[in-house]
Design an enzyme around this catalytic site. Structure first.
Site, PDB file in Angstrom:
ATOM      1  CG  HIS A  25      65.828  76.215  15.252  1.00 51.07           C
ATOM      2  ND1 HIS A  25      67.129  76.430  14.858  1.00 51.07           N
ATOM      3  CD2 HIS A  25      65.521  77.252  16.065  1.00 51.07           C
ATOM      4  CE1 HIS A  25      67.579  77.558  15.417  1.00 51.07           C
ATOM      5  NE2 HIS A  25      66.633  78.076  16.164  1.00 51.07           N
TER       6      HIS A  25
ATOM      7  CG  ASP B 254      69.544  80.480  17.722  1.00 48.13           C
ATOM      8  OD1 ASP B 254      68.704  79.599  17.495  1.00 48.13           O
ATOM      9  OD2 ASP B 254      69.614  81.534  17.080  1.00 48.13           O
TER      10      ASP B 254
ATOM     11  CD  GLU C  94      64.185  79.470  13.864  1.00 45.58           C
ATOM     12  OE1 GLU C  94      63.518  80.266  14.528  1.00 45.58           O
ATOM     13  OE2 GLU C  94      65.378  79.679  13.590  1.00 45.58           O
ATOM     14  CD  GLU C  95      68.504  80.696  13.202  1.00 48.61           C
ATOM     15  OE1 GLU C  95      67.998  81.790  12.928  1.00 48.61           O
ATOM     16  OE2 GLU C  95      68.831  80.375  14.365  1.00 48.61           O
TER      17      GLU C  95
ATOM     18  CG  ASP D  42      64.494  78.926  18.908  1.00 48.06           C
ATOM     19  OD1 ASP D  42      65.727  78.867  19.077  1.00 48.06           O
ATOM     20  OD2 ASP D  42      63.963  79.561  17.966  1.00 48.06           O
TER      21      ASP D  42
ATOM     22  CG  HIS E  41      71.481  84.770  14.874  1.00 45.95           C
ATOM     23  ND1 HIS E  41      70.457  85.253  14.086  1.00 45.95           N
ATOM     24  CD2 HIS E  41      70.998  83.620  15.418  1.00 45.95           C
ATOM     25  CE1 HIS E  41      69.410  84.451  14.160  1.00 45.95           C
ATOM     26  NE2 HIS E  41      69.707  83.459  14.968  1.00 45.95           N
TER      27      HIS E  41
HETATM   28  N1  TRP Z   1      63.921  81.914  16.722  1.00 43.55           N
HETATM   29  C1  TRP Z   1      64.967  82.914  16.853  1.00 43.55           C
HETATM   30  C2  TRP Z   1      66.210  82.368  16.196  1.00 43.55           C
HETATM   31  O1  TRP Z   1      66.375  81.188  16.093  1.00 43.55           O
HETATM   32  C3  TRP Z   1      65.293  83.229  18.281  1.00 43.55           C
HETATM   33  C4  TRP Z   1      64.204  83.934  18.982  1.00 43.55           C
HETATM   34  C5  TRP Z   1      64.061  85.255  19.050  1.00 43.55           C
HETATM   35  C6  TRP Z   1      63.136  83.352  19.692  1.00 43.55           C
HETATM   36  N2  TRP Z   1      62.947  85.537  19.772  1.00 43.55           N
HETATM   37  C7  TRP Z   1      62.376  84.407  20.165  1.00 43.55           C
HETATM   38  C8  TRP Z   1      62.766  82.057  19.971  1.00 43.55           C
HETATM   39  C9  TRP Z   1      61.246  84.161  20.930  1.00 43.55           C
HETATM   40  C10 TRP Z   1      61.635  81.834  20.721  1.00 43.55           C
HETATM   41  C11 TRP Z   1      60.862  82.877  21.194  1.00 43.55           C
HETATM   42  O2  TRP Z   1      67.038  83.129  15.805  1.00 43.55           O
HETATM   43 ZN    ZN Z   2      68.564  81.780  15.599  1.00 41.91          ZN
END
Ligand code: TRP
Ligand code: ZN
Length: 311
Positions: A119, A131, A165-166, A194, A281
């Site tokens: 993402h 992130d 994605e968020e 990610d 974040h």
């Molecule tokens: N996708 C989440 C984000 O962008 C981050 C995340 C949390 C994540 N746990 C995960 C990504 C496990 C991959 C696998 O905030």
């Molecule tokens: Zn994130």
């Protein structure tokens, strides 16, 4: 960093074997091309650009904001110059226009598509460099490595950068839903990246598909790094819509807001009792929020999996 991995040793052995064979069919069997080492400096240069884009656009690269589109334009220009066929897929989510970027590498079997994606949006509170600038930059650099090598895999390669994605995996879900069932069934695997440069890193491998998991595992075994199964966020990233549609998925992750245990610090280094990413974040998710060694290893793992799974 130069790394010795199993695929390269096998390729070298095959080259050695073929030189000994003067007749017969073995001499005709070309070894599969080995994955290249990904220069981490190149990945970091993309992160600097994403940081600059955030700084110039109110401090973030979030869905529906100027910094998101500027990020997409940066990635797209690199891919276009390298010979990819790029497509911008527009959608509306949470009342704002979002975009996915898809890049196809010409050639390979169109009935067997290997995808790697990440993402590209950040949260609105920061630049989103771990992130998920980290995954976005590494997927970009792997794609550029495909072009530099003029790699001709058996399967068709497709790279993707997801929007929103968020907001709840909205871009990747839009993409999967927009595929015909015939085109969905042509995707032999989706690899997700990610958060792969966490400052207090762990080495987590998704366990969704055994063959994909094994491929990543082989890479880390080859460089002497022990891994754990990713359990922090089942369904929390863009592989989930693919998995729900029946596509085999996999990926790697260096950790978000969970804390590193003492046992994990013993095997991976770093600080026990602290989050894998203390800036998750937050506004401190800047270019300072990256562990270069993790980013280097994980970028090489990404390229290794792309090469091996598409050969
Ligand atoms: N996708 C989440 C984000 O962008 C981050 C995340 C949390 C994540 N746990 C995960 C990504 C496990 C991959 C696998 O905030
Ligand atoms: Zn994130």
């Amino acid at each position: 960093m130069k790394l010795s991995v199993p695929g390269r040793a096998v390729a070298a052995a095959l080259v050695a074997a073929t030189t000994l064979v003067t007749s017969g069919s073995i001499a005709d069997a070309a070894p599969a091309a080995a994955a290249p080492n990904i220069p981490v400096a190149n990945v970091k240069a993309h992160l600097s650009q994403l940081q600059s884009i955030a700084t110039a656009n109110g401090g973030n690269r979030a869905h529906g904001r100027a910094g998101y589109k500027a990020s997409l334009d940066y990635v797209k220009a690199k891919l276009d110059a390298a010979g990819f066929t790029t497509t911008v897929q527009q959608f509306t989510a949470a009342g704002r226009t979002g975009y996915n970027l898809i890049a196809d590498w010409p050639g390979g079997d169109a009935n067997q598509v290997v995808m790697a994606g990440s993402h590209l949006d950040s949260v609105s509170t920061g630049a989103g460099i771990n992130d998920n600038g980290s995954g976005s930059a590494a997927v970009l650099e792997a794609a550029l490595a495909v072009s530099r090598a003029q790699y001709k895999p058996t399967k068709h390669l497709r790279f993707a950068w997801w929007g929103a994605e968020e907001q709840g995996l909205l871009g990747s879900r839009y993409y999967v839903n927009s595929l015909s069932s015939a085109n969905r069934s042509k995707i032999s695997g989706y690899l997700n990246f990610d958060m792969i440069g966490s400052p207090n890193p762990g080495y987590f491998v998704y366990d969704d598909d055994p063959a994909i998991e094994k491929t990543f595992q082989n890479f880390y075994t080859g460089i002497g790094i022990s891994t754990e199964i990713e359990t922090e966020g089942d369904g929390r990233s863009d592989h989930a819509p693919f998995k729900n549609a029946g596509v085999p998925v996999g990926g790697i992750f260096s950790g978000a807001d969970y804390r590193k245990t003492a046992a994990q610090a013993t095997k991976w280094g770093g600080t026990a009792g602290q989050p894998f990413d203390r800036c998750y974040h937050s506004s401190c998710d800047t270019t300072s929020n990256i562990n270069d060694t993790a980013l280097d290893r994980n970028s090489d793992a990404l390229a290794y999996a792309v090469w091996e799974l598409s050969a």
